[in-house]
Every structure is written in structure tokens, then in C-alpha cells.
Design an enzyme around this catalytic site. Structure first.
Site, PDB file in Angstrom:
ATOM      1  N   ALA A 159       0.801  -1.270  -0.140  1.00  0.00           N
ATOM      2  CA  ALA A 159      -0.065  -0.026  -0.035  1.00  0.00           C
ATOM      3  C   ALA A 159       0.789   1.246   0.108  1.00  0.00           C
ATOM      4  CB  ALA A 159      -0.900  -0.033   1.255  1.00  0.00           C
ATOM      5  N   PHE A 183      -4.590   5.841  -2.438  1.00  0.00           N
ATOM      6  CA  PHE A 183      -5.091   6.846  -1.480  1.00  0.00           C
ATOM      7  C   PHE A 183      -4.477   8.137  -1.899  1.00  0.00           C
ATOM      8  CE2 PHE A 183      -5.127   8.979   2.694  1.00  0.00           C
ATOM      9  CZ  PHE A 183      -6.451   8.880   3.155  1.00  0.00           C
ATOM     10  N   ALA A 185      -2.600  10.438  -0.269  1.00  0.00           N
ATOM     11  CA  ALA A 185      -1.427  10.678   0.225  1.00  0.00           C
ATOM     12  C   ALA A 185      -0.334   9.734   0.044  1.00  0.00           C
ATOM     13  CB  ALA A 185      -1.552  10.904   1.722  1.00  0.00           C
ATOM     14  N   LYS A 186      -0.591   8.671  -0.689  1.00  0.00           N
ATOM     15  CA  LYS A 186       0.386   7.644  -1.094  1.00  0.00           C
ATOM     16  C   LYS A 186       1.200   8.101  -2.116  1.00  0.00           C
ATOM     17  CE  LYS A 186      -0.970   4.177   1.578  1.00  0.00           C
ATOM     18  NZ  LYS A 186      -1.996   4.555   2.317  1.00  0.00           N
ATOM     19  N   PRO A 187       2.452   7.539  -2.439  1.00  0.00           N
ATOM     20  CA  PRO A 187       3.236   8.183  -3.252  1.00  0.00           C
ATOM     21  C   PRO A 187       2.529   8.418  -4.686  1.00  0.00           C
ATOM     22  CG  PRO A 187       4.413   6.368  -1.881  1.00  0.00           C
ATOM     23  CD  PRO A 187       3.152   6.465  -1.588  1.00  0.00           C
TER      24      PRO A 187
END
Length: 367
Positions: A159, A183, A185-187
Site C-alpha cells: 500500500a 489513497f 497521500a500515497k506516493p
């Protein structure tokens, strides 16, 4: 100075024209579910990761569910994983009626300690779920060897690690099934929830592709018990734009991490991130360890610097897992790290001025 932890708005403004055009194209076609952008995204993800099959889905959590459903996890089965992770890793195991069996972490990488896995294997064990925490894959050589020896499946909870590598292979192309989250805010993040599963196994791919649309083999004919796990077309459109620039973003994340490390590596009161020589990290977080975390966080906040704690309580101590019978002291490394870990602002768009400001204020309050 006031620092933005993730700079999501900065990224949007950077690619605004393309993103707006991509979203408008979906709106114009009104093909909101399983539109052509979904196929485009899956093909691009396949090319990026070199995984043979890619199935987009509604979230990283649902990606884990699809993976476990595909390998027929049933009530009473056991899956070995880490207690130092976001709850979705173990929550999905429990959701299917299986039992999460925890193994403590390596104190340097914060990933599951593969040397402790084999002693937890029983006749009920069906799979191992290593988590690529903060962006770095686990030691997949050791884990895969254990899985092969005991005929277990490996599902990677990636994730936080899309674009990372182990032995020069993306962690999306490792294990029996790898998962990721998009999501925001993920990379690599979309503008809502999203995820994907990756596999080289054609049979598992067909099964997961069916299961994400309620187990359908064709419309209104259901081969499996499935779920409503599709990725929205608009989110795919956003990801199609952002994926084009993702290699650049990964390189910029690495630059930020390197600048942090070079400036902080000689501070004896800070424990900095460790990346295994066989791995690369996508740097979802830049997480340090400190003894007086609360006071440091408070001081940094006063200076306009946000921080985060991933994660303040290991899963074996969470109320929802009381039924597993674990107690404080069972996983001492996870418990220690949870008391000391703290994430600094990490995104591709931090300026040198901002990085230097963060470092200056951190050193001042961490002495």
C-alpha cells in the site's frame, strides 16, 4: 514558515491542465464505471511494474480482500503478518474469518522479521503477508524461500511502496499477489480511494477480475462470491495523468530523503531510516525515531512543521484484536518502535529552503 506535509495541492496545480482535461473527458462520456480509462490505466501499470496481470480496484483494503479471496482464505485459516502496520493488513484477514498470526519486526527496516516466521507456521497457515512499510519491501528472498518450503502463498501489502524494488524487481511483481493503494497521500495517489492487485498467475488474475464485480463470469451470472470492488473511472483518469510523471516524482522523493539523511546522520539522538542494500524505497514516509517524541512534535508544530506517527499502537494491543490473546511484551521491537517513531514531511515538492528549515528546527528541539 508553514510546511505542507504532503503538498497534494502543489501536485494538482503542477498537472492541473491535464488532470482537468482527463476528468472532463470522463464527464463528457458519462462512463463512470469501468470506462476505457480503466483499461488504459491497467495497461500502463502493467508496463510500469512488469507484472503480467493488473486489476485495478476500489482501495488498498479491497485489494487485500481480493487477494485473500482469490487464494480461498476461509474461516479458521491462519495468515502470518506483522503487528506494526496499518490495521487494514490484519483487519482484512479477520474479516474473512481467518486468524492473523503476528511476527515481530526487524528493528532497522521495521518490516516483518523473516527469521521469526518459520516458528509460527502451523497446519492452519495458508499465507504470509509482508508489508512494505514506509515504502521499502521486506526481505523477499528469505520470505519466498520459507513460503516455497511450506507451500504457502505470499501476498505483499504494498500500500505504501508502489515503485519500490527488491533485487531490481518492483514489489508489485513479487510474491503470488501484490497489492497497492492509491489513497491520495500515497506516493501515487488518486483523488479519492483506489487500489490495485498484481500477479503473474493467470488463474488468480481471472478470479480477482471476476470477484471485483461480484464474482460475475458474465452479466448476472456469478461464479464466485465477490464484491463491488471496481475503481471509479474518474480516479483512473487522474492516475493515468499522474503515472506519466511518477518516475520523476520517485526520483524527487529520493532526493528529499537523501538531503534529510545527509544533514541528520551524525545526530546520535536520532535514529534515521535504513534501506536494505537489495531494496529501494518509494519513501511514502521519512520516519525517524526519537526518545522524547511528544515534546519534539509539539515544538515542531509551534514552528509550522507538521509530523505524523505511523503507528502509535501495534495491532496486537488494539482492542479489536483482544480475542487473539496477545499482551504487552509479546512483540517488543514493534512496541519500542511505536513509542519512538515519527514521520517528517515527505513529498517530491519540498524546497531546499523548507528542508533546511525542518532540519534546523528538528536539531534544535531534539538535542
Amino acid at each position: 514558515m508553514k510546511i505542507d506535509f504532503a503538498k497534494l495541492q502543489d501536485q494538482y496545480q503542477l498537472y492541473k491542465l491535464e488532470i482537468d482535461e482527463a476528468i472532463q473527458s470522463v464527464l463528457n462520456k458519462s462512463n463512470y464505471i469501468m470506462g476505457e480509462e480503466i483499461t488504459e490505466l491497467e495497461e500502463s501499470l502493467k508496463e510500469f511494474t512488469k507484472a503480467k496481470f493488473v486489476i485495478s480496484c476500489s482501495s488498498g483494503t479491497d485489494a487485500l480482500l481480493l487477494a485473500m479471496m482469490a487464494i480461498d482464505i476461509k474461516p479458521g485459516d491462519e495468515i502470518i503478518t506483522t503487528p506494526f502496520t496499518f490495521i487494514a493488513t490484519a483487519e482484512t484477514i479477520a474479516f474473512l474469518g481467518a486468524t492473523p498470526v503476528f511476527v515481530d519486526i526487524d528493528e532497522r527496516t521495521y518490516n516483518i522479521n523473516p527469521d521469526l516466521i518459520e516458528e509460527k507456521i502451523t497446519s492452519k497457515t495458508k499465507a504470509i503477508i509482508p508489508v512494505s512499510l514506509y515504502g521499502q519491501p521486506s526481505d523477499m528472498n528469505k520470505i519466498q524461500n520459507i513460503a516455497n518450503k511450506h507451500n504457502l502463498k505470499v501476498i505483499i501489502d504494498g500500500a505504501q511502496s508502489f515503485g519500490s524494488t527488491f533485487n531490481n524487481i518492483t514489489d508489485s511483481a513479487l510474491g503470488d499477489i501484490s497489492t497497492t493503494s492509491f489513497f491520495p497521500a500515497k506516493p501515487l495517489g488518486c483523488f479519492g480511494d483506489g487500489g490495485a492487485v498484481f500477479t503473474d498467475n493467470e488463474e488468480l488474475a481471472k478470479k480477482m477480475r471476476s470477484m471485483r464485480v461480484h464474482g460475475q463470469s458474465k452479466r448476472y451470472h456469478h461464479k464466485y462470491i465477490g464484491m463491488g470492488g471496481r475503481l471509479d473511472t474518474i480516479q483512473a483518469a487522474v492516475l493515468n495523468v499522474k503515472l506519466k510523471y511518477y518516475e520523476k516524482d520517485l526520483a524527487l522523493r529520493q532526493e528529499v530523503a537523501t538531503k534529510y539523511t545527509k544533514s541528520l546522520e551524525n545526530k546520535s539522538n536520532l535514529i534515521l531510516p535504513f534501506v536494505d542494500e537489495n531494496a529501494t524505497s518509494s519513501w511514502a514516509q521519512y520516519s525517524i525515531r526519537v526518545k522524547n517524541r511528544d515534546s519534539i512534535q509539539s515544538s515542531l508544530k509551534e514552528n509550522g512543521i507538521p509530523t505524523a506517527v505511523h503507528y502509535p499502537m501495534p495491532l496486537h494491543l488494539q482492542e479489536c484484536f483482544e480475542y487473539l490473546g496477545y499482551k504487552k511484551g509479546d512483540f517488543p521491537i514493534s512496541e519500542l518502535v511505536s513509542e519512538e517513531i515519527m514521520s517528517l514531511p515527505m513529498n517530491p515538492y519540498l524546497t531546499d529552503e523548507e528542508i533546511n528549515y525542518i532540519i534546523k528546527k528538528l536539531i534544535k528541539c531534539a538535542v
